[in-house]
Design a protein around this motif. Structure first.
Motif, PDB file in Angstrom:
ATOM      1  N   ALA A  91       0.845  -1.195   0.000  1.00 13.76           N
ATOM      2  CA  ALA A  91       0.000   0.000   0.000  1.00 13.76           C
ATOM      3  C   ALA A  91       0.878   1.241   0.000  1.00 13.76           C
ATOM      4  O   ALA A  91       2.092   1.167   0.193  1.00 13.76           O
ATOM      5  CB  ALA A  91      -0.903   0.017   1.238  1.00 13.76           C
ATOM      6  N   LEU A  92       0.216   2.378  -0.193  1.00 14.13           N
ATOM      7  CA  LEU A  92       0.854   3.678   0.017  1.00 14.13           C
ATOM      8  C   LEU A  92       0.548   4.079   1.460  1.00 14.13           C
ATOM      9  O   LEU A  92      -0.622   4.096   1.870  1.00 14.13           O
ATOM     10  CB  LEU A  92       0.273   4.685  -0.962  1.00 14.13           C
ATOM     11  CG  LEU A  92       1.019   6.003  -1.168  1.00 14.13           C
ATOM     12  CD1 LEU A  92       2.452   5.771  -1.594  1.00 14.13           C
ATOM     13  CD2 LEU A  92       0.284   6.852  -2.198  1.00 14.13           C
ATOM     14  N   TYR A  93       1.600   4.355   2.212  1.00 18.77           N
ATOM     15  CA  TYR A  93       1.465   4.660   3.633  1.00 18.77           C
ATOM     16  C   TYR A  93       1.658   6.153   3.874  1.00 18.77           C
ATOM     17  O   TYR A  93       2.625   6.750   3.376  1.00 18.77           O
ATOM     18  CB  TYR A  93       2.496   3.871   4.445  1.00 18.77           C
ATOM     19  CG  TYR A  93       2.186   2.405   4.552  1.00 18.77           C
ATOM     20  CD1 TYR A  93       2.453   1.539   3.503  1.00 18.77           C
ATOM     21  CD2 TYR A  93       1.603   1.886   5.705  1.00 18.77           C
ATOM     22  CE1 TYR A  93       2.157   0.181   3.592  1.00 18.77           C
ATOM     23  CE2 TYR A  93       1.309   0.533   5.819  1.00 18.77           C
ATOM     24  CZ  TYR A  93       1.582  -0.310   4.757  1.00 18.77           C
ATOM     25  OH  TYR A  93       1.287  -1.651   4.856  1.00 18.77           O
ATOM     26  N   TYR A  94       0.763   6.738   4.670  1.00 16.56           N
ATOM     27  CA  TYR A  94       0.813   8.161   4.986  1.00 16.56           C
ATOM     28  C   TYR A  94       0.914   8.358   6.495  1.00 16.56           C
ATOM     29  O   TYR A  94       0.154   7.737   7.256  1.00 16.56           O
ATOM     30  CB  TYR A  94      -0.450   8.871   4.515  1.00 16.56           C
ATOM     31  CG  TYR A  94      -0.671   8.862   3.022  1.00 16.56           C
ATOM     32  CD1 TYR A  94      -1.406   7.855   2.411  1.00 16.56           C
ATOM     33  CD2 TYR A  94      -0.160   9.885   2.222  1.00 16.56           C
ATOM     34  CE1 TYR A  94      -1.616   7.858   1.044  1.00 16.56           C
ATOM     35  CE2 TYR A  94      -0.370   9.901   0.856  1.00 16.56           C
ATOM     36  CZ  TYR A  94      -1.097   8.881   0.279  1.00 16.56           C
ATOM     37  OH  TYR A  94      -1.308   8.895  -1.080  1.00 16.56           O
ATOM     38  N   CYS A  95       1.814   9.243   6.920  1.00 16.06           N
ATOM     39  CA  CYS A  95       1.799   9.661   8.311  1.00 16.06           C
ATOM     40  C   CYS A  95       0.874  10.869   8.442  1.00 16.06           C
ATOM     41  O   CYS A  95       0.637  11.589   7.460  1.00 16.06           O
ATOM     42  CB  CYS A  95       3.194  10.004   8.811  1.00 16.06           C
ATOM     43  SG  CYS A  95       3.993  11.414   8.001  1.00 16.06           S
ATOM     44  N   ALA A  96       0.360  11.055   9.641  1.00 21.30           N
ATOM     45  CA  ALA A  96      -0.589  12.137   9.861  1.00 21.30           C
ATOM     46  C   ALA A  96      -0.503  12.646  11.286  1.00 21.30           C
ATOM     47  O   ALA A  96      -0.110  11.908  12.198  1.00 21.30           O
ATOM     48  CB  ALA A  96      -2.007  11.654   9.570  1.00 21.30           C
ATOM     49  N   ALA A  97      -0.881  13.908  11.459  1.00 18.63           N
ATOM     50  CA  ALA A  97      -0.856  14.528  12.777  1.00 18.63           C
ATOM     51  C   ALA A  97      -2.025  15.488  12.909  1.00 18.63           C
ATOM     52  O   ALA A  97      -2.461  16.096  11.916  1.00 18.63           O
ATOM     53  CB  ALA A  97       0.461  15.273  12.989  1.00 18.63           C
ATOM     54  N   ASP A  98      -2.508  15.617  14.139  1.00 19.61           N
ATOM     55  CA  ASP A  98      -3.638  16.509  14.377  1.00 19.61           C
ATOM     56  C   ASP A  98      -3.663  16.877  15.859  1.00 19.61           C
ATOM     57  O   ASP A  98      -3.280  16.071  16.704  1.00 19.61           O
ATOM     58  CB  ASP A  98      -4.948  15.816  13.991  1.00 19.61           C
ATOM     59  CG  ASP A  98      -6.072  16.780  13.704  1.00 19.61           C
ATOM     60  OD1 ASP A  98      -6.888  16.500  12.807  1.00 19.61           O
ATOM     61  OD2 ASP A  98      -6.131  17.834  14.374  1.00 19.61           O
ATOM     62  N   HIS A  99      -4.116  18.097  16.164  1.00 14.48           N
ATOM     63  CA  HIS A  99      -4.300  18.485  17.568  1.00 14.48           C
ATOM     64  C   HIS A  99      -5.477  17.742  18.182  1.00 14.48           C
ATOM     65  O   HIS A  99      -5.494  17.470  19.387  1.00 14.48           O
ATOM     66  CB  HIS A  99      -4.549  19.989  17.664  1.00 14.48           C
ATOM     67  CG  HIS A  99      -3.327  20.804  17.366  1.00 14.48           C
ATOM     68  ND1 HIS A  99      -2.157  20.678  18.085  1.00 14.48           N
ATOM     69  CD2 HIS A  99      -3.084  21.749  16.433  1.00 14.48           C
ATOM     70  CE1 HIS A  99      -1.254  21.515  17.603  1.00 14.48           C
ATOM     71  NE2 HIS A  99      -1.796  22.179  16.604  1.00 14.48           N
ATOM     72  N   VAL A 100      -6.463  17.414  17.364  1.00 13.49           N
ATOM     73  CA  VAL A 100      -7.634  16.688  17.827  1.00 13.49           C
ATOM     74  C   VAL A 100      -7.411  15.207  17.584  1.00 13.49           C
ATOM     75  O   VAL A 100      -7.082  14.795  16.477  1.00 13.49           O
ATOM     76  CB  VAL A 100      -8.903  17.154  17.088  1.00 13.49           C
ATOM     77  CG1 VAL A 100     -10.110  16.351  17.555  1.00 13.49           C
ATOM     78  CG2 VAL A 100      -9.116  18.641  17.305  1.00 13.49           C
ATOM     79  N   CYS A 101      -7.610  14.397  18.624  1.00 15.61           N
ATOM     80  CA  CYS A 101      -7.317  12.968  18.500  1.00 15.61           C
ATOM     81  C   CYS A 101      -8.570  12.206  18.102  1.00 15.61           C
ATOM     82  O   CYS A 101      -9.183  11.528  18.920  1.00 15.61           O
ATOM     83  CB  CYS A 101      -6.743  12.435  19.804  1.00 15.61           C
ATOM     84  SG  CYS A 101      -5.610  11.065  19.553  1.00 15.61           S
ATOM     85  N   GLY A 102      -8.917  12.304  16.806  1.00 11.71           N
ATOM     86  CA  GLY A 102     -10.098  11.606  16.329  1.00 11.71           C
ATOM     87  C   GLY A 102      -9.793  10.538  15.300  1.00 11.71           C
ATOM     88  O   GLY A 102     -10.700  10.067  14.610  1.00 11.71           O
ATOM     89  N   MET A 103      -8.530  10.125  15.212  1.00  9.62           N
ATOM     90  CA  MET A 103      -8.149   9.132  14.211  1.00  9.62           C
ATOM     91  C   MET A 103      -8.739   7.780  14.577  1.00  9.62           C
ATOM     92  O   MET A 103      -8.582   7.299  15.700  1.00  9.62           O
ATOM     93  CB  MET A 103      -6.624   9.033  14.145  1.00  9.62           C
ATOM     94  CG  MET A 103      -5.953  10.323  13.736  1.00  9.62           C
ATOM     95  SD  MET A 103      -4.151  10.185  13.890  1.00  9.62           S
ATOM     96  CE  MET A 103      -3.654  11.848  13.463  1.00  9.62           C
ATOM     97  N   THR A 104      -9.390   7.150  13.597  1.00 11.61           N
ATOM     98  CA  THR A 104      -9.993   5.849  13.818  1.00 11.61           C
ATOM     99  C   THR A 104      -9.153   4.771  13.159  1.00 11.61           C
ATOM    100  O   THR A 104      -8.348   5.038  12.266  1.00 11.61           O
ATOM    101  CB  THR A 104     -11.411   5.815  13.240  1.00 11.61           C
ATOM    102  OG1 THR A 104     -11.355   6.174  11.851  1.00 11.61           O
ATOM    103  CG2 THR A 104     -12.307   6.792  13.984  1.00 11.61           C
ATOM    104  N   LEU A 105      -9.346   3.539  13.599  1.00 12.71           N
ATOM    105  CA  LEU A 105      -8.639   2.395  13.022  1.00 12.71           C
ATOM    106  C   LEU A 105      -9.575   1.626  12.110  1.00 12.71           C
ATOM    107  O   LEU A 105     -10.782   1.648  12.275  1.00 12.71           O
ATOM    108  CB  LEU A 105      -8.129   1.486  14.151  1.00 12.71           C
ATOM    109  CG  LEU A 105      -7.124   2.149  15.092  1.00 12.71           C
ATOM    110  CD1 LEU A 105      -6.873   1.273  16.297  1.00 12.71           C
ATOM    111  CD2 LEU A 105      -5.831   2.459  14.367  1.00 12.71           C
ATOM    112  N   GLY A 106      -8.981   0.929  11.144  1.00 20.99           N
ATOM    113  CA  GLY A 106      -9.793   0.226  10.172  1.00 20.99           C
ATOM    114  C   GLY A 106     -10.197   1.161   9.041  1.00 20.99           C
ATOM    115  O   GLY A 106      -9.570   2.191   8.814  1.00 20.99           O
ATOM    116  N   SER A 107     -11.289   0.794   8.368  1.00 22.02           N
ATOM    117  CA  SER A 107     -11.741   1.556   7.208  1.00 22.02           C
ATOM    118  C   SER A 107     -12.045   3.008   7.578  1.00 22.02           C
ATOM    119  O   SER A 107     -12.685   3.282   8.590  1.00 22.02           O
ATOM    120  CB  SER A 107     -12.992   0.902   6.625  1.00 22.02           C
ATOM    121  OG  SER A 107     -13.403   1.586   5.463  1.00 22.02           O
ATOM    122  N   VAL A 108     -11.558   3.924   6.763  1.00 23.34           N
ATOM    123  CA  VAL A 108     -11.674   5.358   7.040  1.00 23.34           C
ATOM    124  C   VAL A 108     -12.453   6.041   5.929  1.00 23.34           C
ATOM    125  O   VAL A 108     -12.220   5.789   4.748  1.00 23.34           O
ATOM    126  CB  VAL A 108     -10.277   5.999   7.144  1.00 23.34           C
ATOM    127  CG1 VAL A 108     -10.377   7.516   7.207  1.00 23.34           C
ATOM    128  CG2 VAL A 108      -9.540   5.462   8.362  1.00 23.34           C
TER     129      VAL A 108
END
Length: 126
Positions: free
Chosen positions: A91-108
């Motif tokens: 796959a193509l892998y992306y790093c990400a950052a945010d002040h709000v911690c709303g990142m979910t796991l699995g299908s996005v």
């Protein structure tokens, strides 16, 4: 200006390892919620790992026990260590950052994070 610059992608055989790096400028990673998301051709985006400010980590079922997310504050760099890789990890892998911690796991679907790296290709052959 915030920049997340990724490195470390490549090709391995099944069972091999890769380590992705994501170095930030203009932004302190230790103050943010951090994650890695991947997208394979023709597939939905998948959140695979999240690292919260306090240091707790969470992983998608598909990578649990094989992938490790970590952070080096001195280098302001986020990592994803990928061990025992399988062809379905291609796959193509992306790093990400945010002040709000709303990142979910699995299908996005929809917005997952505010700041993004440019993407790193990880390819696993059988």
């Amino acid at each position: 200006q915030v920049q997340l610059v990724e490195s470390g992608g490549g090709s391995v055989e099944a069972g091999g390892s890769l380590r992705l790096s994501c170095t930030a400028s203009g932004y302190t990673l230790s103050s943010a919620c951090l994650g890695w998301l991947r997208q394979a051709p023709g597939e939905a985006r998948e959140g695979v790992a999240v690292l919260k400010r306090g240091g707790s980590t969470n992983y998608a079922d598909s990578v649990e026990g094989r992938f490790t997310i970590s952070r080096d504050d001195a280098k302001n760099t986020l990592y994803l260590q990928m061990d025992n890789m399988q062809p379905e990890d291609t796959a193509l892998y992306y790093c990400a950052a945010d002040h709000v911690c709303g990142m979910t796991l699995g299908s996005v679907s929809g917005r997952w994070a505010w700041y993004w790296g440019q993407g790193s290709q990880g390819t696993v052959s059988s």
